[in-house]
Write a protein that holds these residues in place. Structure first.
Motif, PDB file in Angstrom:
ATOM      1  N   VAL A   1       0.861  -1.177   0.000  1.00 38.36           N
ATOM      2  CA  VAL A   1       0.000   0.000   0.000  1.00 38.36           C
ATOM      3  C   VAL A   1       0.904   1.235   0.000  1.00 38.36           C
ATOM      4  O   VAL A   1       1.929   1.265   0.678  1.00 38.36           O
ATOM      5  N   LEU A   2       0.515   2.236  -0.799  1.00 38.77           N
ATOM      6  CA  LEU A   2       1.278   3.481  -0.904  1.00 38.77           C
ATOM      7  C   LEU A   2       0.469   4.588  -0.260  1.00 38.77           C
ATOM      8  O   LEU A   2      -0.711   4.787  -0.592  1.00 38.77           O
ATOM      9  N   LEU A   3       1.104   5.312   0.660  1.00 38.93           N
ATOM     10  CA  LEU A   3       0.480   6.417   1.381  1.00 38.93           C
ATOM     11  C   LEU A   3       1.000   7.727   0.791  1.00 38.93           C
ATOM     12  O   LEU A   3       2.204   8.004   0.831  1.00 38.93           O
ATOM     13  N   ASP A   4       0.101   8.507   0.195  1.00 40.56           N
ATOM     14  CA  ASP A   4       0.464   9.753  -0.494  1.00 40.56           C
ATOM     15  C   ASP A   4       0.540  10.885   0.519  1.00 40.56           C
ATOM     16  O   ASP A   4      -0.487  11.411   0.960  1.00 40.56           O
ATOM     17  N   MET A   5       1.776  11.274   0.920  1.00 44.28           N
ATOM     18  CA  MET A   5       1.984  12.376   1.844  1.00 44.28           C
ATOM     19  C   MET A   5       2.674  13.553   1.145  1.00 44.28           C
ATOM     20  O   MET A   5       3.276  14.412   1.784  1.00 44.28           O
ATOM     21  N   THR A   6       2.590  13.573  -0.184  1.00 45.99           N
ATOM     22  CA  THR A   6       3.190  14.681  -0.933  1.00 45.99           C
ATOM     23  C   THR A   6       2.291  15.898  -0.876  1.00 45.99           C
ATOM     24  O   THR A   6       1.084  15.794  -0.584  1.00 45.99           O
TER      25      THR A   6
ATOM     26  N   ARG B   1      -0.559  11.564  14.830  1.00 43.88           N
ATOM     27  CA  ARG B   1      -1.329  10.328  14.918  1.00 43.88           C
ATOM     28  C   ARG B   1      -1.070   9.412  13.728  1.00 43.88           C
ATOM     29  O   ARG B   1      -1.615   8.300  13.639  1.00 43.88           O
ATOM     30  N   LEU B   2      -0.238   9.860  12.795  1.00 42.26           N
ATOM     31  CA  LEU B   2       0.069   9.047  11.624  1.00 42.26           C
ATOM     32  C   LEU B   2       0.824   7.768  11.989  1.00 42.26           C
ATOM     33  O   LEU B   2       0.735   6.767  11.279  1.00 42.26           O
ATOM     34  N   SER B   3       1.574   7.794  13.083  1.00 40.96           N
ATOM     35  CA  SER B   3       2.303   6.585  13.482  1.00 40.96           C
ATOM     36  C   SER B   3       1.338   5.443  13.814  1.00 40.96           C
ATOM     37  O   SER B   3       1.625   4.271  13.537  1.00 40.96           O
ATOM     38  N   LEU B   4       0.186   5.781  14.402  1.00 44.58           N
ATOM     39  CA  LEU B   4      -0.826   4.748  14.667  1.00 44.58           C
ATOM     40  C   LEU B   4      -1.356   4.169  13.371  1.00 44.58           C
ATOM     41  O   LEU B   4      -1.595   2.958  13.252  1.00 44.58           O
ATOM     42  N   LEU B   5      -1.542   5.044  12.384  1.00 43.43           N
ATOM     43  CA  LEU B   5      -2.021   4.586  11.082  1.00 43.43           C
ATOM     44  C   LEU B   5      -1.006   3.647  10.438  1.00 43.43           C
ATOM     45  O   LEU B   5      -1.368   2.598   9.874  1.00 43.43           O
ATOM     46  N   LEU B   6       0.287   3.988  10.533  1.00 42.55           N
ATOM     47  CA  LEU B   6       1.312   3.140   9.934  1.00 42.55           C
ATOM     48  C   LEU B   6       1.404   1.784  10.639  1.00 42.55           C
ATOM     49  O   LEU B   6       1.621   0.753   9.991  1.00 42.55           O
ATOM     50  N   ASP B   7       1.236   1.771  11.950  1.00 41.57           N
ATOM     51  CA  ASP B   7       1.250   0.490  12.672  1.00 41.57           C
ATOM     52  C   ASP B   7       0.108  -0.406  12.233  1.00 41.57           C
ATOM     53  O   ASP B   7       0.271  -1.621  12.060  1.00 41.57           O
TER      54      ASP B   7
ATOM     55  N   ASP C   1       2.169  -6.537   3.520  1.00 42.63           N
ATOM     56  CA  ASP C   1       3.574  -6.961   3.540  1.00 42.63           C
ATOM     57  C   ASP C   1       4.514  -5.764   3.613  1.00 42.63           C
ATOM     58  O   ASP C   1       5.562  -5.823   4.264  1.00 42.63           O
ATOM     59  N   LEU C   2       4.153  -4.663   2.930  1.00 42.30           N
ATOM     60  CA  LEU C   2       5.012  -3.478   2.904  1.00 42.30           C
ATOM     61  C   LEU C   2       4.152  -2.235   2.798  1.00 42.30           C
ATOM     62  O   LEU C   2       3.185  -2.193   2.027  1.00 42.30           O
ATOM     63  N   VAL C   3       4.497  -1.222   3.596  1.00 40.94           N
ATOM     64  CA  VAL C   3       3.832   0.086   3.545  1.00 40.94           C
ATOM     65  C   VAL C   3       4.864   1.084   3.017  1.00 40.94           C
ATOM     66  O   VAL C   3       5.928   1.269   3.631  1.00 40.94           O
ATOM     67  N   VAL C   4       4.543   1.701   1.888  1.00 36.33           N
ATOM     68  CA  VAL C   4       5.430   2.691   1.271  1.00 36.33           C
ATOM     69  C   VAL C   4       4.800   4.066   1.471  1.00 36.33           C
ATOM     70  O   VAL C   4       3.656   4.295   1.071  1.00 36.33           O
ATOM     71  N   VAL C   5       5.528   4.967   2.132  1.00 40.49           N
ATOM     72  CA  VAL C   5       5.048   6.332   2.383  1.00 40.49           C
ATOM     73  C   VAL C   5       5.835   7.270   1.458  1.00 40.49           C
ATOM     74  O   VAL C   5       7.058   7.410   1.597  1.00 40.49           O
ATOM     75  N   GLU C   6       5.147   7.894   0.506  1.00 43.85           N
ATOM     76  CA  GLU C   6       5.765   8.881  -0.394  1.00 43.85           C
ATOM     77  C   GLU C   6       5.617  10.248   0.244  1.00 43.85           C
ATOM     78  O   GLU C   6       4.500  10.782   0.356  1.00 43.85           O
ATOM     79  N   CYS C   7       6.738  10.822   0.715  1.00 46.23           N
ATOM     80  CA  CYS C   7       6.708  12.082   1.457  1.00 46.23           C
ATOM     81  C   CYS C   7       7.071  13.289   0.592  1.00 46.23           C
ATOM     82  O   CYS C   7       7.065  14.427   1.095  1.00 46.23           O
TER      83      CYS C   7
ATOM     84  N   SER D   1      11.003  11.932  10.902  1.00 47.65           N
ATOM     85  CA  SER D   1      11.075  11.425  12.274  1.00 47.65           C
ATOM     86  C   SER D   1       9.719  11.439  12.963  1.00 47.65           C
ATOM     87  O   SER D   1       9.480  10.680  13.905  1.00 47.65           O
ATOM     88  N   ARG D   2       8.821  12.320  12.510  1.00 44.40           N
ATOM     89  CA  ARG D   2       7.496  12.394  13.128  1.00 44.40           C
ATOM     90  C   ARG D   2       6.619  11.206  12.751  1.00 44.40           C
ATOM     91  O   ARG D   2       5.593  10.965  13.376  1.00 44.40           O
ATOM     92  N   LEU D   3       7.013  10.455  11.723  1.00 43.50           N
ATOM     93  CA  LEU D   3       6.178   9.346  11.258  1.00 43.50           C
ATOM     94  C   LEU D   3       6.428   8.059  12.032  1.00 43.50           C
ATOM     95  O   LEU D   3       5.521   7.239  12.178  1.00 43.50           O
ATOM     96  N   THR D   4       7.627   7.816  12.470  1.00 42.39           N
ATOM     97  CA  THR D   4       7.971   6.522  13.056  1.00 42.39           C
ATOM     98  C   THR D   4       8.471   6.688  14.472  1.00 42.39           C
ATOM     99  O   THR D   4       8.984   7.733  14.855  1.00 42.39           O
TER     100      THR D   4
END
Length: 715
Positions: free
Chosen positions: A568-573, A632-638, A645-651, A660-663
């Protein structure tokens, strides 16, 4: 709404949950009243059912004429738990139910015919082959099944009482059937006793006759054996020779004693005579009357002589005559003593002869007694056989008399009695309108409140950090403008909005020199293979050069999906360029909508229009309001890491502080997506991440960013 930092523990805000329910109180009350109304209408539409109960006490019962000897504990049934459970099963037996059905004529009632009382819902289930058609069963079986469904037989806990409960639409029938079942049960129990007694008498009659003949034959054999072996019975219970031997032994002992006594007496008299001692001390001599008379005469003569010696001379004729008489008396005493001695000796001789005779008889009787003892072995065997047959006959006779005395119906009561008869109920037990409406209303109220609370929890509005020492910065951002040439002008990341970071406008054009094999080491395919082998769960993609790097990240996600990974790709651009490449609709709900509470978690996940990859778009809500809850994005990533299998965050063009705020940890994959390497930006990014503790930084570069070029053209 304030956000929750990924580095802080969160707690549920109970006050927010209560306020959310209170804010929707009109909706909750409306739904509760609607549920109560539906329950009330349904309860009124249901047909009333009545229930009544009969109770039976299981206890041993004897006939009225039975005494304490016949009504013993051994003859009574054992009233344990197994016995009571067996009686419960007997009350539910098919034979008893059939008898009640026939006696009450229940086969004429439509209530007990499932085929006649079928409903539309039941017919639908039969048509769909989800239920067996009642018409396929025989009528008798249908009636028994309907009867069993309405019947309940149970043991009252801690007692020997059995309850019989029946449910029916007819209150009269609800009371009539339990009473009928109790009556049939008592009748069957009493009949079972009568049948047992009758069967016992029929079986005992020929057995008694046979035993009588056996007893007679056994006693006849005993009598014949006695006569044949001269084993005449005696009063003592032994045989005649043994009894004679006992008598001879006793007599021999007595005679031996008499002989010894006579010999001792004669020896004593002989010793006294030979020694000249006075015989007055001997019992045998003094007991003789002749000796006593002579002793008296001697004493009288001595007295006269003593008297006359005082007046007369010793030669006086009178004295001489008296002395002559005294001498004669003494001679008579000696003769009488000799006679007594001879008599005693004769007694000793007679006793000796008698002893010899008795000893001879004893020897003869000993041989006879030994033979009689041998013969008695066979006699005892015959007597035991006769006694056993006689005892068995007496037992059978007693049982026969007892069974014959209980052949009457009133003499064999059932081992149970009715302690409570069923009465016709007035109020139906089902449906209870008030309890049903109350329960449904409470259930509706609770379910509605829970649904509202769950919505609050999933939206994140009911979560709060445990510590509020650090407040999240809230700054106003300028509107992000996507440049016409995204490959040359980098766009700030959404994470940079809350940090007031300006995008870097200076871009250094690198010299495009062919790199040969080195270019393949940083290609999209190589990075995808590395992520698969490392089994990474989270990858943060940074695109310092702008949307061309975001396009390479999209190509990476699609490559992973093609090889079978769940990604899954998370669009944070800031530009939303990955959303335009992958989403079917540019206005799809996404991250900003989730952070603002305008969308549920499941509504923000969409499928890639070209592959099996999933996408969480940028969203349509206000970015400034959304980024207030960016922590609260860290909860979403967890949550996503546990599902994919893999979470890809495009920042986009994000810096180290924003990442650093994400993890919560540094153990993530950092990907620098730069299809065309800008040396200054690349070196600066690598240096910043290494200084921040991120040692796993990958470079993704090369010419494979144009995977599925038609999607980019569409974007």
């Amino acid at each position: 709404m304030s956000g929750v930092s990924g580095h802080e523990d969160v707690d549920i805000d109970l006050g927010q949950l209560v306020r959310a329910v209170w804010a929707r109180r009109l909706k909750v009350v409306t739904i509760t009243l609607l549920g109560a109304g539906v329950a009330f209408a349904g309860a009124k539409m249901m047909s009333p059912k009545y229930r009544s109960e009969t109770r039976i006490l299981i206890e041993p019962r004897a006939p009225a004429f039975a005494n304490a000897q016949t009504n013993d504990a051994g003859a009574s049934p054992l009233l344990d738990e197994l016995n009571i459970a067996s009686q419960v099963q007997l009350l539910q037996s098919a034979d008893l139910i059939k008898q009640v059905i026939n006696s009450q004529k229940l086969y004429d009632l439509p209530e007990f015919d499932a085929a006649a009382s079928g409903s539309a819902f039941s017919d639908l289930l039969v048509a769909l082959h989800l239920k067996k058609s009642p018409l396929e069963s025989p009528p008798e079986e249908r009636i028994i099944d309907a009867f069993t469904e309405r019947l309940q037989v149970y043991q009252v806990p801690g007692s020997r009482v059995i309850g019989i409960t029946f449910t029916s639409k007819d209150p009269r029938l609800a009371a009539q059937i339990p009473n009928a079942m109790a009556a049939v049960y008592l009748s069957k129990q009493s009949g079972a006793k009568l049948a047992s007694n009758s069967e016992a008498t029929r079986w005992l009659e020929p057995e008694i006759e046979t035993l009588r003949q056996k007893v007679s034959d056994a006693e006849q054999k005993v009598a014949e054996y006695r006569a044949e072996h001269d084993l005449l019975p005696t009063n003592g219970g032994s045989n005649f020779p043994t009894q004679q031997l006992n008598d001879i032994s006793a007599e021999l002992t007595r005679v031996r004693g008499e002989r010894a006594n006579a010999e001792a007496r004669s020896q004593a008299v002989r010793n006294a005579l030979s020694s000249g001692e006075a015989s007055d001390t001997l019992q045998d001599i003094m007991s003789s009357q002749s000796i006593q008379r002579l002793k008296g005469t001697e004493s009288a003569l001595q007295s006269q002589i003593s008297d006359l010696q005082t007046t007369l001379l010793s030669n006086h004729p009178r004295l001489r005559s008296l002395r002559a008489q005294l001498t004669d008396i003494k001679a008579q005493i000696r003769e009488e003593t000799q006679k007594i001695l001879a008599s005693i000796e004769n007694e000793a001789k007679v006793a000796s002869l008698r002893q010899k005779e008795l000893e001879q008889q004893s020897d003869r009787l000993k041989a006879s007694s030994a033979q009689a003892g041998t013969d008695e072995v066979g006699l005892n065997a015959l007597q035991r056989e006769a006694a056993a047959q006689r005892q068995l006959l007496e037992t059978y006779l007693a049982r026969y008399r007892e069974a014959a005395s209980r052949s009457d119906k009133n003499s064999s009561p059932a081992d149970a009695r009715i302690v409570s008869n069923a009465i016709q109920p007035v109020d139906p037990y089902f449906p209870k309108v008030v309890p049903i409406v109350t329960v449904v209303a409470l259930a509706t109220l609770i379910v509605t409140s829970i649904a509202i609370m769950l919505a609050e929890l999933f939206s994140g509005r009911a979560l709060r950090p445990v510590s509020r020492a650090v407040e999240i910065e809230q700054e106003v951002i300028e509107e992000v403008v996507v440049p016409e040439q995204p490959r040359r002008t980098p766009t700030p990341s959404m994470l940079a909005v809350s940090e007031d970071e300006a995008p870097s406008e200076a871009v250094v054009e690198p010299e495009n020199e062919p790199q040969g094999e080195e270019e393949n080491e940083f290609s999209v395919t190589a990075v995808a293979d590395y992520l698969i082998e490392s089994r990474a769960q989270l990858a943060i993609a940074i695109s310092p050069t702008g949307d061309d790097g975001s396009a390479a990240t999209v190509a990476l996600a699609r490559r992973l999906a093609i090889v079978g990974s769940r990604v899954v790709l998370l669009d944070m651009t800031g530009s939303g360029y990955p959303t335009r490449l992958m989403a079917e609709n540019d206005e799809a709900l996404g991250v900003t909508d989730l952070l603002c509470g305008e969308a549920a978690f499941g509504e923000t996940i969409h499928s890639d229009r070209l592959t099996d990859a999933h996408l969480i778009p940028q969203g349509m809500s206000d970015m400034r309001q959304a980024m207030r809850g960016a922590d609260r994005l860290s909860l979403l990533l967890d949550a996503l890491s546990s599902a994919y299998d893999l979470v890809v965050v495009e920042c986009g063009a994000a810096n180290v502080a924003a990442v650093s705020r994400l993890t919560r940890s540094k153990d993530v994959e950092i990907i620098l997506s730069m299809p065309e390497i800008v040396e200054a930006e690349f070196l600066a990014a690598m240096t910043d991440f290494e200084e921040a503790g991120y040692h796993r930084v990958l470079l993704m570069s090369g010419g494979e960013a144009e995977i599925f070029p038609e999607s980019r053209e569409a974007a």
